[in-house]
Motif scaffolding. Structure first.
Motif, PDB file in Angstrom:
ATOM      1  N   LEU A 194       0.842  -1.187   0.000  1.00  0.00           N
ATOM      2  CA  LEU A 194       0.000   0.000   0.000  1.00  0.00           C
ATOM      3  C   LEU A 194       0.882   1.243   0.000  1.00  0.00           C
ATOM      4  N   CYS A 195       0.450   2.275  -0.715  1.00  0.00           N
ATOM      5  CA  CYS A 195       1.303   3.444  -0.966  1.00  0.00           C
ATOM      6  C   CYS A 195       0.521   4.729  -0.741  1.00  0.00           C
ATOM      7  N   THR A 196       1.265   5.804  -0.507  1.00  0.00           N
ATOM      8  CA  THR A 196       0.655   7.128  -0.435  1.00  0.00           C
ATOM      9  C   THR A 196       0.531   7.762  -1.820  1.00  0.00           C
ATOM     10  N   ARG A 197       1.461   7.436  -2.712  1.00  0.00           N
ATOM     11  CA  ARG A 197       1.360   7.907  -4.092  1.00  0.00           C
ATOM     12  C   ARG A 197       2.328   7.114  -4.961  1.00  0.00           C
ATOM     13  N   ILE A 198       2.027   7.102  -6.257  1.00  0.00           N
ATOM     14  CA  ILE A 198       2.882   6.484  -7.267  1.00  0.00           C
ATOM     15  C   ILE A 198       2.979   7.464  -8.426  1.00  0.00           C
ATOM     16  N   PRO A 216       5.823   4.263  -0.154  1.00  0.00           N
ATOM     17  CA  PRO A 216       5.063   3.361   0.725  1.00  0.00           C
ATOM     18  C   PRO A 216       4.267   4.109   1.790  1.00  0.00           C
ATOM     19  N   ASN A 217       3.271   3.437   2.308  1.00  0.00           N
ATOM     20  CA  ASN A 217       2.483   3.950   3.426  1.00  0.00           C
ATOM     21  C   ASN A 217       2.531   2.918   4.552  1.00  0.00           C
ATOM     22  N   PRO A 218       3.589   2.941   5.373  1.00  0.00           N
ATOM     23  CA  PRO A 218       3.742   1.904   6.409  1.00  0.00           C
ATOM     24  C   PRO A 218       2.606   1.863   7.412  1.00  0.00           C
ATOM     25  N   SER A 219       1.965   2.988   7.671  1.00  0.00           N
ATOM     26  CA  SER A 219       0.885   3.015   8.666  1.00  0.00           C
ATOM     27  C   SER A 219      -0.389   2.386   8.140  1.00  0.00           C
ATOM     28  N   GLY A 220      -0.583   2.401   6.813  1.00  0.00           N
ATOM     29  CA  GLY A 220      -1.828   1.900   6.243  1.00  0.00           C
ATOM     30  C   GLY A 220      -3.025   2.770   6.568  1.00  0.00           C
ATOM     31  N   ILE A 228      -6.064   5.413  -2.187  1.00  0.00           N
ATOM     32  CA  ILE A 228      -5.272   4.261  -1.795  1.00  0.00           C
ATOM     33  C   ILE A 228      -4.543   3.748  -3.040  1.00  0.00           C
ATOM     34  N   TYR A 229      -3.228   3.965  -3.058  1.00  0.00           N
ATOM     35  CA  TYR A 229      -2.399   3.470  -4.150  1.00  0.00           C
ATOM     36  C   TYR A 229      -1.852   2.096  -3.770  1.00  0.00           C
ATOM     37  N   GLY A 264      -1.825   0.873  -9.386  1.00  0.00           N
ATOM     38  CA  GLY A 264      -3.090   1.583  -9.513  1.00  0.00           C
ATOM     39  C   GLY A 264      -3.416   2.372  -8.270  1.00  0.00           C
ATOM     40  N   GLY A 265      -4.599   2.982  -8.273  1.00  0.00           N
ATOM     41  CA  GLY A 265      -5.049   3.758  -7.130  1.00  0.00           C
ATOM     42  C   GLY A 265      -6.520   4.087  -7.251  1.00  0.00           C
ATOM     43  N   TYR A 266      -7.220   4.172  -6.110  1.00  0.00           N
ATOM     44  CA  TYR A 266      -8.651   4.459  -6.102  1.00  0.00           C
ATOM     45  C   TYR A 266      -8.964   5.448  -4.982  1.00  0.00           C
ATOM     46  N   ASN A 267      -9.893   6.335  -5.255  1.00  0.00           N
ATOM     47  CA  ASN A 267     -10.333   7.308  -4.256  1.00  0.00           C
ATOM     48  C   ASN A 267     -11.306   6.624  -3.301  1.00  0.00           C
ATOM     49  N   ILE A 268     -10.987   6.674  -2.024  1.00  0.00           N
ATOM     50  CA  ILE A 268     -11.806   5.992  -1.020  1.00  0.00           C
ATOM     51  C   ILE A 268     -12.302   6.968   0.043  1.00  0.00           C
ATOM     52  N   VAL A 269     -12.287   8.253  -0.258  1.00  0.00           N
ATOM     53  CA  VAL A 269     -12.574   9.268   0.760  1.00  0.00           C
ATOM     54  C   VAL A 269     -13.988   9.156   1.309  1.00  0.00           C
TER      55      VAL A 269
END
Length: 472
Positions: free
Chosen positions: A157-161, A179-183, A192-193, A243-248
């Protein structure tokens, strides 16, 4: 890990508690994650991701503004054998403290080729200015990816790509994968990338494609959202999945993110899952109220496996009542979350602040005990010194015998606030740093006023008496 003291030409070394435990004045919470990718037929790439909020570091004035100095260390063990240790030194320079915003994080990554096995990985961060420290440990199990079967790597899981500009520590091919270590995602991280790799796609057939699909479920397994499937042409037997999707719009709670890839020529399907936390707050990193703090604590507990909840309560058993211990054994996972929140809330020494200072101090002392009192396979918090430290807090003074040749090494801990002043005496009978409680003048503890003669004789009664002075 044993704390070794240099032999001094004096009988005692006396230190006030602020100096004795100043090395662990505050605990730095670390966010850590890892992912395994194929390296070759026998090994995997293990990537370890580390982050922490830089507001937890101490910045001091420098010639060009303010700076923090800190070190990171990673240790990889195979059983009790240390396979690898790597240290890094960092200096973070800022012109103004206004730049140290609540959401600013330090982020780093380690990558190694590892063979099949069960490992133990330990990360340590030390603040060289503020004498703070944080530690995180996990136990990855490594199996090489098959060479003749369709498979998928771990899901990162990533913060951005974004497209890579040259090479760097977060580069993967043509992309920078942060990366997004905290998730944790939220208003300020609404997308969510993800990154993964698939291996051994079948040679292009009639279709010559593979299809990627992602969906989100809650912790009960209910599907909350499914994203549109995407089909790609095969360009080799391996492929990177990005990839990435908006989950707000998701509610604030934990979820599972599922990624599945289908080889359209064979119909084979592989998938991986990662847990993430959606934190819904008007400002994710704003100063929190008291209710916000416990909401965040609840979300943290919800994101943890049940073993972590059990571990935290085990740490707290020294201050838990018998009734609380009995209740804990009857609870399910959700009940344990409610119980822990109430457990710490009732012990909060300053309930008007938007933090729980008691919990923070207690877990800080757990960390200190594990760091300095651990002997072989016995964690420091379970030792006699660890129990006394966690039960009664930091001592006001410690006297250490470090040089008398006719007597076993011992320590005397002074607590001036208990019963108008009491002492605890710990002795190292084995010479390996395993200090045992041999005497205390506190009415609730072991009492053996002739303890010194047994240190000289190198023997001690198996069942020392307990003095009853009318204490509860």
């Amino acid at each position: 890990m044993n704390l070794r003291y240099a032999l001094l030409p004096v009988l005692f070394v006396s230190l006030v508690a602020g100096l004795v435990f100043g090395q662990q004045a505050s605990y730095i919470p670390l966010q850590v994650d890892y992912a395994l990718f194929k390296a070759d037929s026998n090994r995997c790439f293990m990537e370890v991701y580390l982050s922490f909020y830089q507001k937890n570091m101490r910045y001091v004035a420098s010639d060009s503004g303010f700076q923090a100095r800190f070190t990171t260390r990673i240790e990889i063990y195979d059983g009790d054998s240390l396979l690898l240790a790597q240290d890094k030194n960092f200096v973070d320079q800022v012109p103004s403290m206004a730049q140290i915003t609540p959401g600013r994080q330090f982020l780093d990554m380690y990558a190694y080729k590892v063979r099949q096995g069960d490992y133990r990985v330990r990360l340590i961060v030390k603040d060289l200015e503020g004498q703070r420290q944080g530690e995180f440990e996990f136990t990855p199990v490594v199996h090489p990816y098959p060479t003749d079967r369709f498979s998928i790597s771990d899901l990162q899981l990533c913060t951005r790509i974004m497209p890579a500009r040259g090479t760097g520590r977060f580069s993967k091919g043509r992309f920078q994968v942060i990366p997004n270590p905290s998730g944790i995602y939220g208003v300020k991280l609404p997308v969510i990338y993800y990154y993964a790799e698939v291996y051994n796609l079948a040679p292009p057939g009639e279709k010559g494609t593979y299809t990627v699909e992602a969906y989100v479920t809650d912790m009960e397994g209910n599907e909350i959202r499914r994203f549109p499937a995407k089909t790609y042409s095969k360009k080799g037997k391996d492929a990177a999945i990005i990839g990435g999707y908006n989950i707000v719009t998701l509610e604030g709670k934990p979820y599972n993110f599922h990624l599945q890839v289908r080889d359209d020529d064979t119909g084979e399907l592989v998938q991986k899952t990662r847990r993430f936390l959606m934190f819904k707050h008007a400002d994710q990193f704003a100063s929190v109220t008291i209710s916000d703090f416990y909401q965040q604590l609840r979300l943290y507990y919800q994101s943890q496996p049940e073993e972590k909840l059990d571990e935290e309560f085990n740490y707290a058993r020294y201050v838990a009542t018998d009734a609380e211990k009995k209740v804990w054994e009857s609870l399910n996972r959700e009940g344990k979350i409610d119980f822990l929140i109430d457990f710490w809330k009732r012990r909060d020494t300053n309930p008007e602040t938007p933090e729980n200072e008691y919990r923070q101090e207690y877990l800080t002392l757990v960390y200190y005990a594990n760091e300095h009192f651990t002997i072989k396979n016995k964690p420091g918090w379970e030792s006699d010194r660890g129990r006394v430290l966690l039960t009664y807090g930091r001592p006001d003074q410690i006297d250490r015998n470090v040089s008398r040749s006719n007597m076993k090494p011992y320590e005397v801990w002074h607590y001036n606030r208990l019963e108008e002043g009491v002492v605890f005496v710990f002795a190292d009978f084995t010479g390996f740093g395993d200090y045992q409680l041999v005497h205390s003048s506190y009415s609730k503890e072991v009492h053996h006023p002739e303890w010194e003669q047994y240190l000289e004789d190198s023997r001690f009664p198996e069942n020392p008496t307990i003095q009853d002075n009318g204490g509860d």
